[in-house]
Every structure is written in structure tokens, then in C-alpha cells.
Write a protein that holds these residues in place. Structure first.
Motif, PDB file in Angstrom:
ATOM      1  N   PRO A  73      79.873  20.357  65.447  1.00 38.90           N
ATOM      2  CA  PRO A  73      78.697  21.210  65.254  1.00 38.90           C
ATOM      3  C   PRO A  73      78.829  22.078  63.996  1.00 38.90           C
ATOM      4  O   PRO A  73      79.838  22.747  63.782  1.00 38.90           O
ATOM      5  CB  PRO A  73      78.688  22.072  66.519  1.00 38.90           C
ATOM      6  CG  PRO A  73      79.345  21.209  67.554  1.00 38.90           C
ATOM      7  CD  PRO A  73      80.412  20.461  66.818  1.00 38.90           C
ATOM      8  N   GLY A  74      77.802  22.001  63.153  1.00 37.01           N
ATOM      9  CA  GLY A  74      77.794  22.787  61.922  1.00 37.01           C
ATOM     10  C   GLY A  74      78.506  22.133  60.766  1.00 37.01           C
ATOM     11  O   GLY A  74      78.459  22.648  59.644  1.00 37.01           O
ATOM     12  N   GLY A  75      79.169  20.995  60.987  1.00 41.53           N
ATOM     13  CA  GLY A  75      79.909  20.325  59.922  1.00 41.53           C
ATOM     14  C   GLY A  75      79.033  19.374  59.121  1.00 41.53           C
ATOM     15  O   GLY A  75      77.935  19.004  59.540  1.00 41.53           O
ATOM     16  N   ARG A  76      79.531  18.963  57.962  1.00 39.72           N
ATOM     17  CA  ARG A  76      78.814  18.006  57.123  1.00 39.72           C
ATOM     18  C   ARG A  76      78.911  16.617  57.740  1.00 39.72           C
ATOM     19  O   ARG A  76      79.869  16.296  58.432  1.00 39.72           O
ATOM     20  CB  ARG A  76      79.393  18.002  55.706  1.00 39.72           C
ATOM     21  CG  ARG A  76      79.321  19.343  55.016  1.00 39.72           C
ATOM     22  CD  ARG A  76      79.995  19.298  53.665  1.00 39.72           C
ATOM     23  NE  ARG A  76      79.217  18.531  52.698  1.00 39.72           N
ATOM     24  CZ  ARG A  76      79.651  18.211  51.480  1.00 39.72           C
ATOM     25  NH1 ARG A  76      80.880  18.546  51.112  1.00 39.72           N
ATOM     26  NH2 ARG A  76      78.886  17.540  50.654  1.00 39.72           N
TER      27      ARG A  76
END
Length: 261
Positions: free
Chosen positions: A92-95
């Protein structure tokens, strides 16, 4: 004095290589192949017209037998592996990343191995054991285990920081004719020509012989992209300082006979 055009700037840089008695090794990688299409046919026509070798990065879990049949009589085409299913597994929230993310390394590597078996079956004798991670992104904990899993090469985007010491050949792409922010679209003729000229100038000054990779995505090209690709490849194919090589030669691997100069 008028400022030189972007095309002239690139030609001048290639001329400087020629005056120095050097040639620029070039290779061409196209990502996301899965099945025959009008766009793929157009890509192949350009490659044939310019007499250039082409490396197709194929998504194994999306690949169709029709793709192998369509490319059976295209001897200048070699095949690399584009991840597994081209699915995002970022935390979650990563590229966006498929080769890493929120999964264990063993899970990712097993998935890649299954994909490799598919491509070896589809393209016998023409598949190179080279991993091209989707989004040009692979976490070190995965990349560092590729050689031990039987992979021979890795290709992402941008200059190689330093040669790997694990036997894995890393040969990247350096000029993506598309921009992706806000959706795939043409990156712009002058911008691309100047970008390539600048990168070649840095190589000439540093005497780097790293192969320079042109990156395309045939399924996402608009008319401007197609026109530029044909123009760029024509310019490079005709210049004496440009030395086109196939993927097998770029990665130092045994492979099928590939067109090129």
C-alpha cells in the motif's frame, strides 16, 4: 548564430563518434507483447524496412500461441520475459511493481520460473533467459537471486550504475519514446532527440561502451509515436557511427542469428 536543430545536434554527436573512430552499440526493446495485433504488424514492418533486430519482451501469462505462429518467420526478432502477468503487487502506497511488493521472494521467483517455462515452450531456441520487469522496476531482494534461479540477464531503464558481480548481464533501455504520467503519450520529437544526443555525449566523454537501448511499447503508440520511431530508426540505421546489435549479442548470450549491422 541560429541554434542547431535537435536533429542536427544528434547527428553532430554521432559524427563526433565517427571522427573518433568509435561506433555506438544500439539495441531495440519493445515491451508488453501478448498476441498478434495490427500494432505489432506495424512494428515488424518498421523493423524489416530498417533492417534492424528487435527484442520483444513478452508477458508470459498473457501470451497466446498465435503470437508464436505470427513471429515464426521473423528471424530478426528475439524474445525476453516481461515479468509474469504484469500485475501490480506493490505494498500500500508503493510504486507499481510485480517483481517485489507485498509478496515473499520465493513466491515471486516461482512465478517467474513458471513464466519462463511458458516462453521456452512458445519460442524454442529464440527465447533468451532475460528478465524485463514490468514498470522497469525490480526489488534488490529479487534481482539478487535471479542468477541463482537460472536467469542470464536483466533489463530495466537508465544507465547501469555498476556491473553486477553475480554473472547476471544487465543491459538496459535508455530512451523511452513515450511518457506515462497522465496516460501513455508521445514524449516529443525534439525532447527525445536532444535527450539521446546528451546521453551519447556523456558516453563519449566517459568512453562508455554500454549498449544504448531504444524502448517502445507498440500497443500504446499514437501516430506521432509511430512517425517518430520510423524517423529515428531511419536516422540511426543510416549513420556509420551506429552499430545495431541483437539482444543476444547485447547480453553476451548465444542466440539465433539476428539481423543488424
Amino acid at each position: 548564430m541560429a541554434e542547431a536543430s535537435a536533429e542536427t545536434t544528434l547527428r553532430n554527436e554521432l559524427d563526433a563518434f565517427a571522427r573518433a573512430g568509435r561506433r555506438v552499440p544500439l539495441w531495440w526493446r519493445d515491451d508488453d507483447a501478448v498476441e498478434p495485433s495490427a500494432a505489432l504488424d506495424r512494428l515488424l514492418r518498421i523493423a524489416r524496412r530498417r533492417g534492424l533486430p528487435l527484442a520483444l519482451a513478452v508477458v508470459p501469462l498473457g501470451a497466446r500461441e498465435g503470437l508464436a505462429a505470427r513471429l515464426a518467420d521473423e528471424p530478426a526478432v528475439s524474445f525476453l520475459q516481461h515479468g509474469s502477468a504484469h500485475r501490480n503487487h506493490a505494498a500500500p502506497g508503493g510504486r507499481a511493481v510485480e517483481c517485489g511488493g507485498d509478496r515473499a521472494a520465493d513466491t515471486v521467483l516461482a512465478e517467474l520460473s513458471r513464466g519462463r517455462a511458458i516462453l521456452e515452450d512458445l519460442f524454442p531456441g529464440r527465447f533468451l533467459q532475460v528478465m524485463v520487469p514490468p514498470w522497469n522496476r525490480i526489488e534488490p531482494r529479487i534481482a539478487d537471486r535471479l542468477a541463482g534461479e537460472g536467469w542470464r540477464g536483466l533489463s530495466t531503464f537508465g544507465p547501469v550504475a555498476e556491473p553486477r558481480d553475480d554473472g547476471l548481464a544487465e543491459v538496459n533501455a535508455h530512451l523511452d519514446i513515450l511518457r506515462w504520467k497522465g496516460g501513455a503519450h508521445f514524449a516529443g520529437r525534439d525532447k527525445l532527440l536532444l535527450d539521446m544526443a546528451g546521453q551519447l555525449a556523456e558516453r563519449r566523454a566517459g568512453r562508455s561502451d554500454e549498449p544504448f537501448g531504444v524502448l517502445t511499447h507498440h500497443l500504446d503508440h499514437d501516430e506521432e509515436s509511430w512517425a517518430f520511431l520510423d524517423e529515428l530508426l531511419g536516422l540511426l540505421a543510416a549513420h556509420p557511427a551506429a552499430r545495431w546489435i541483437g539482444a543476444a549479442k547485447a547480453f553476451g548470450l548465444p542466440g539465433v542469428e539476428e539481423a543488424g549491422r
